[in-house]
Design a protein around this motif. Sequence first.
Motif, PDB file in Angstrom:
ATOM      1  N   GLN A  33       1.253  -6.675   9.096  1.00 52.99           N
ATOM      2  CA  GLN A  33       2.562  -7.556   9.363  1.00 52.99           C
ATOM      3  C   GLN A  33       3.411  -6.718  10.162  1.00 52.99           C
ATOM      4  O   GLN A  33       4.474  -7.442  10.304  1.00 52.99           O
ATOM      5  CB  GLN A  33       2.833  -7.947   7.892  1.00 52.99           C
ATOM      6  CG  GLN A  33       2.003  -8.768   7.279  1.00 52.99           C
ATOM      7  CD  GLN A  33       1.684 -10.202   7.752  1.00 52.99           C
ATOM      8  OE1 GLN A  33       2.772 -11.067   8.639  1.00 52.99           O
ATOM      9  NE2 GLN A  33       0.503 -10.428   8.359  1.00 52.99           N
ATOM     10  N   SER A  34       3.256  -5.520  10.298  1.00 56.54           N
ATOM     11  CA  SER A  34       4.506  -4.806  10.954  1.00 56.54           C
ATOM     12  C   SER A  34       3.559  -3.566  11.572  1.00 56.54           C
ATOM     13  O   SER A  34       2.608  -2.992  11.257  1.00 56.54           O
ATOM     14  CB  SER A  34       5.466  -4.243   9.927  1.00 56.54           C
ATOM     15  OG  SER A  34       4.988  -3.173   9.068  1.00 56.54           O
ATOM     16  N   VAL A  35       4.349  -3.210  12.556  1.00 52.36           N
ATOM     17  CA  VAL A  35       3.823  -1.874  13.220  1.00 52.36           C
ATOM     18  C   VAL A  35       3.833  -0.684  12.124  1.00 52.36           C
ATOM     19  O   VAL A  35       3.176   0.077  12.178  1.00 52.36           O
ATOM     20  CB  VAL A  35       4.739  -1.556  14.679  1.00 52.36           C
ATOM     21  CG1 VAL A  35       4.237  -0.045  15.223  1.00 52.36           C
ATOM     22  CG2 VAL A  35       4.612  -2.589  15.594  1.00 52.36           C
ATOM     23  N   GLU A  36       5.122  -0.505  11.646  1.00 48.65           N
ATOM     24  CA  GLU A  36       5.264   0.722  10.708  1.00 48.65           C
ATOM     25  C   GLU A  36       3.662   0.538   9.756  1.00 48.65           C
ATOM     26  O   GLU A  36       3.253   1.632   9.475  1.00 48.65           O
ATOM     27  CB  GLU A  36       6.114   0.399   9.712  1.00 48.65           C
ATOM     28  CG  GLU A  36       7.698   0.556  10.635  1.00 48.65           C
ATOM     29  CD  GLU A  36       8.003  -0.492  11.347  1.00 48.65           C
ATOM     30  OE1 GLU A  36       9.354  -0.618  12.173  1.00 48.65           O
ATOM     31  OE2 GLU A  36       7.500  -1.556  11.381  1.00 48.65           O
ATOM     32  N   GLU A  37       3.357  -0.683   9.166  1.00 48.40           N
ATOM     33  CA  GLU A  37       2.363  -0.520   8.216  1.00 48.40           C
ATOM     34  C   GLU A  37       0.971  -0.143   9.154  1.00 48.40           C
ATOM     35  O   GLU A  37      -0.068   0.554   8.554  1.00 48.40           O
ATOM     36  CB  GLU A  37       1.983  -1.903   7.624  1.00 48.40           C
ATOM     37  CG  GLU A  37       3.137  -2.364   6.725  1.00 48.40           C
ATOM     38  CD  GLU A  37       2.876  -3.832   6.226  1.00 48.40           C
ATOM     39  OE1 GLU A  37       1.903  -4.243   6.614  1.00 48.40           O
ATOM     40  OE2 GLU A  37       3.850  -4.236   5.576  1.00 48.40           O
ATOM     41  N   ALA A  38       0.905  -0.522  10.235  1.00 49.48           N
ATOM     42  CA  ALA A  38      -0.422  -0.263  11.153  1.00 49.48           C
ATOM     43  C   ALA A  38      -0.471   1.135  11.370  1.00 49.48           C
ATOM     44  O   ALA A  38      -1.764   1.642  11.408  1.00 49.48           O
ATOM     45  CB  ALA A  38      -0.316  -1.161  12.394  1.00 49.48           C
TER      46      ALA A  38
END
Length: 271
Positions: free
Chosen positions: A73-78
């Motif tokens: 759901q976000s770049v940070e998570e990915a």
Amino acid sequence: MNDISLSLLADGPAVILVEPQLGENIGTAARAMANFGLMDLRIVKPRDGWPSDSARRAASRADHVFDRIRLFQSVEEAVADLGYLVATTARPRDLAKPVRGPASAAPIMRGHIAAGIRPGILFGRERIGLTNEEISLADEIVTLPIDPRFASLNVAQAVLILAYEWRRSGLESEEEGLRFTTRLDSRPASKEEMLGLYEHLERALDAVTFFRPPEKKPSVVATLRAMLQRASFTEQDVRTLRGVVAALENRPTRPRQRADGSLTTSRESED
């Protein structure tokens, strides 16, 4: 190299697509990764949702990559589990980060993997690319030496280039990774065989008074021999070419059997 490093090397760097608009681009990116041995594809908020039949079709049976795709759901998570991240962009950014080309970025990623650190490559949206905030998460920027008059690059094409350079960086030479090379079934022609070809051709040309005026024959012969030598013939090439010259001379062929059972050495076809 320890077991962790070998496991990371098997997957290669993670490829993260940020908000891809078209399923076809996701599928062709997966296909490009499969071509060059990358396995870890991550997608952040695909515009048309997931799963995607168009993405599956475009992957063209790269199922071993496609079936492992993970959504975030976000770049940070990915990128949370990555220890080294490069962000791809075609536009100048007012960010104090090192800028590299794909060929120099690939061995650096291999070096991180050797140290047990998982690397990743961040790719932006088809229309606007990555935001400065997203690029700020990266350690370095990777860009391509494209023509500035047309800097737009399809995301799957960009993935293909980075994937190629990744694979190339693990080879001693580009040729080492080729699936096949031209196999010579015949050895290079010897000088004796080449001399026989020269003399055969020159006799045939003499017979049709090719060398005119006669006093120019030495220079023409030298030119012909130089031309033939540059071709780097094999011994099979020499045999074939001498057969061509013999046919033009209408010389007898090897004995062959006619339809009635008799033998002939004539080159004339049978009616």
